[in-house]
Each structure stands twice: as structure tokens, then as C-alpha cells.
Design an enzyme around this catalytic site. Structure first.
Site, PDB file in Angstrom:
ATOM      1  N   TYR A  82      18.937  29.362  90.364  1.00 31.22           N
ATOM      2  CA  TYR A  82      18.019  29.611  89.257  1.00 31.22           C
ATOM      3  C   TYR A  82      16.649  28.998  89.548  1.00 31.22           C
ATOM      4  O   TYR A  82      16.546  27.873  90.045  1.00 31.22           O
ATOM      5  CB  TYR A  82      18.552  28.978  87.962  1.00 31.22           C
ATOM      6  N   ARG A 111      14.118  28.523  86.897  1.00 26.03           N
ATOM      7  CA  ARG A 111      13.759  28.707  85.487  1.00 26.03           C
ATOM      8  C   ARG A 111      13.240  27.434  84.849  1.00 26.03           C
ATOM      9  O   ARG A 111      12.857  27.448  83.685  1.00 26.03           O
ATOM     10  CB  ARG A 111      14.969  29.240  84.717  1.00 26.03           C
ATOM     11  N   ASP A 125      29.072  39.465  78.267  1.00 25.62           N
ATOM     12  CA  ASP A 125      28.055  39.975  77.358  1.00 25.62           C
ATOM     13  C   ASP A 125      28.458  41.349  76.821  1.00 25.62           C
ATOM     14  O   ASP A 125      28.259  41.650  75.640  1.00 25.62           O
ATOM     15  CB  ASP A 125      26.715  40.090  78.084  1.00 25.62           C
TER      16      ASP A 125
END
Length: 356
Positions: free
Chosen positions: A99, A101, A248
Site C-alpha cells: 500500500y 496510502r 465486498d
């Protein structure tokens, strides 16, 4: 975030090129619900950069309202790279996920930057634990959004525990957030990793407050707790292409069936079917089955449901009248179940609103 997926299998050090895609748990749910015929709005922050343009454009193209997305001129859009393999229960194992972020636009989300009227304007507000892991201001926002207040919409929460994101904070916070929500999704494996709980019944004992608790159990299916009811629905067999995004998708299928007022067993089956759509494609996002097709499969008797096997291309069927071809009814052996999985990111009828 913008996702970079390898052009060929192998460790990140050896991959020569990547394909650009989109990822993010809440946006995945919003896109899947929009493709299933619901009105959805995605509320977030992205950088005032090309990656932010790409994210907003792709999510809008799925039918999601992006009018509440704010552009941050000082912080970049988050990105991440992953190998072609799947993660294990700890977020590591067979795959590398990297990541970028920290300091991203989304990590700067805070209560004062989000309009409550926008959040409360739908029938459902869907949140995930990933947001809480990004920064102290994001955790403050999540505490505010999971506070029980008169007039709020149904608050849905997917625990989505990612160990790599919780190195500097206590994942027990996720249980505290879940207690303030109306509908909670959690994987049995992540409850064991984050909270040391051995099984679904222990999760319910830990989280008695949510009106509805759904414990996802991989290939074994999922168990729903509502009031004093306990209902287990097995997952169909699936020829898995990639697990990314399945959790999800399960949440989106379950929420879609909830908005339609379907009974608990059908809500779980729709969750499994939407997860199966994600499991049978390589990307985070998949086109869900049409409502007629999903309804027909969800209405199968228990014996036929147990023989169901879903492979790549099964959602190509346009309605529920033909259950042959890629939607197979088999002897149920050699199973790889939909089961909700772990997520990383149209039909007719009345349209309802969801905010994420």
C-alpha cells in the site's frame, strides 16, 4: 485507491508491467449495488490528480453518484500494488500487497469534512473497518458515524480486518465500532485473527448489539443472527479465479436483498451469488447476475442449491429461465465455496438509496 495488478504472475520484484484498475471496499459495494439497479452515492476524498480523475470517472461509469467526492489539492490519491495470487487470512502468505496510502487524501477524512445530511440521505449507510485503520482522524469519523442517534439510516458495517493496516492501532476498536451498527458483516477467520474468537457463536456473544450479524465462513457458507434466530446457509460450489473483492460483493448482494425486503435465507443466498460473480473474474469488481437470474437461483430448493456449481461466465445468463451451461447443477463434490470471501474494493424494479 488505484490498484495495479501484474501483467504476469510472479513476485513484485520480477513483474515487468502492471494493469491499472480501481479498488476500495466501500466503492466496490457502491458499484456492485448500482450495477444491481440501486441508487448509490460514494462519499470520499481523492487527490486533485490524474489517479483521482481515473477513480471518480470509473466509479461514476458504474452508475454511482460521485457528487459528494471531494478533491484534495494537497494530498495524493492512494495506490496499491498486488501480485496475481490471493492473500491468506493474515493478509500475507501467497501474495504480496503493498500500500502507498499514508498521507493520502482519503486518510485525511475527518468529521468536519463530511456532511451529515449527505450521509443520512439514503436508506442505508455502509461503512468498513478499513477506513478506521487509515488515521486518527478517520477513526474519529468512524466513531461519529457509528454513534446511535435518532433518525439515522440503517448503518451497515463490514469489519474488513487488514492486519497490515493495524500495526499502529488496536484492532479491538473494530469490535467497538461494530457494536454501534445495525447490520455487521465479519469473516470467521478475521474474527479469530483480530479478536481471538473461535467460531460464529462466539462472535455473536461478543457482538450482541447489532440487530443483524452475518458471520462469513468461506466455503462453508455464512451464518446470520437476528434477534434469537440463528440461520446458516451454505455457499454454492464455485470455480474460483480470484478471491479479491468477494467479501465486498457478498455485502452488496446481502444489502440488495435487504433493501428489497427478502427473507433472511434469500438475503444470504443473494450474498453468496454476488460473491460468486466476483470470485469467477480476475478483477476486484464483477458484473452481478441479473435480478431475475439471481432470484431464480436463490429460489432453488435445498437439494438443487446444494448441487449448484458456478464457473467463469455464469452471470452471462440474462434471466433465470435457463440454468444450464456455465451455471451447473452437479453432484456438489470438489467444492470451492463462495462464502463471502475477503474483499479488498442492472435489473428492474424500484430503486433504493445507499450511501457508502
Amino acid at each position: 485507491m488505484v490498484t495495479f495488478v501484474p501483467s504476469v504472475p510472479g513476485p513484485l520484484a520480477d513483474v515487468p508491467a502492471f494493469h491499472r484498475a480501481i479498488g476500495g471496499a466501500e466503492s466496490n459495494v457502491a458499484c456492485t449495488l448500482a450495477r444491481a439497479g440501486h441508487r448509490t452515492r460514494w462519499i470520499s476524498r481523492v487527490g486533485a490528480d490524474g489517479f483521482g480523475d481515473h477513480l471518480v470517472g470509473r466509479i461514476a461509469a458504474s452508475g454511482v453518484d460521485v457528487g459528494a467526492v471531494r478533491r484534495d489539492p494537497d494530498r495524493p490519491t492512494g495506490v496499491y500494488f498486488r501480485t496475481a495470487g490471493d492473500r491468506d487470512a493474515t493478509g500475507a502468505g501467497r501474495a504480496e500487497v503493498v500500500y502507498y496510502r499514508k498521507g493520502s487524501a482519503a486518510s485525511a477524512l475527518a468529521p468536519e469534512l463530511v456532511d451529515r445530511d449527505e450521509l443520512w440521505s439514503g436508506r442505508v449507510l455502509h461503512l468498513t473497518g478499513i477506513t478506521a485503520a487509515l488515521s486518527a482522524s478517520c477513526r474519529e469519523l468512524m466513531h461519529r458515524l457509528t454513534r446511535r442517534e435518532p433518525g439515522r439510516p440503517l448503518v451497515s458495517f463490514d469489519v474488513n480486518h487488514r492486519p497490515a493496516l493495524w500495526r499502529d492501532a488496536d484492532p479491538r476498536l473494530l469490535a467497538d465500532l461494530a457494536r454501534g451498527c445495525d447490520l455487521v458483516f465479519v469473516g470467521e477467520d478475521e474474527a479469530a485473527t483480530a479478536w481471538g474468537l473461535p467460531d460464529a457463536d462466539a462472535v455473536r456473544a461478543e457482538l450482541p448489539e447489532p440487530e443483524v450479524l452475518v458471520v462469513k465462513q468461506g466455503a462453508a457458507g455464512a451464518t446470520l443472527y437476528q434477534g434469537g434466530e440463528r440461520l446458516h446457509v451454505p455457499a454454492p460450489a464455485v470455480d474460483v479465479v480470484a478471491h479479491v473483492g468477494a467479501g465486498d460483493a457478498f455485502a452488496a448482494g446481502f444489502l440488495s436483498a435487504t433493501l428489497r425486503g427478502l427473507p433472511p435465507a434469500e438475503r444470504l443466498r443473494h450474498g453468496h451469488l454476488t460473491a460468486a460473480a466476483a470470485l469467477t473474474v480476475p478483477a476486484d469488481l464483477a458484473v452481478p447476475p441479473t435480478r431475475a437470474h439471481a432470484d431464480a437461483l436463490a429460489a432453488l430448493d435445498d437439494a438443487a442449491w446444494g448441487r449448484l456449481r458456478l464457473g467463469p461466465g455464469w452471470t452471462d445468463a440474462k434471466d433465470g429461465t435457463d440454468l444450464t451451461g456455465r451455471t451447473g447443477l452437479t453432484d456438489g463434490t470438489d467444492r470451492a465455496g463462495a462464502g463471502g470471501g475477503r474483499g479488498d474494493e442492472g435489473a428492474g424494479g424500484t430503486r433504493q438509496e445507499v450511501r457508502t
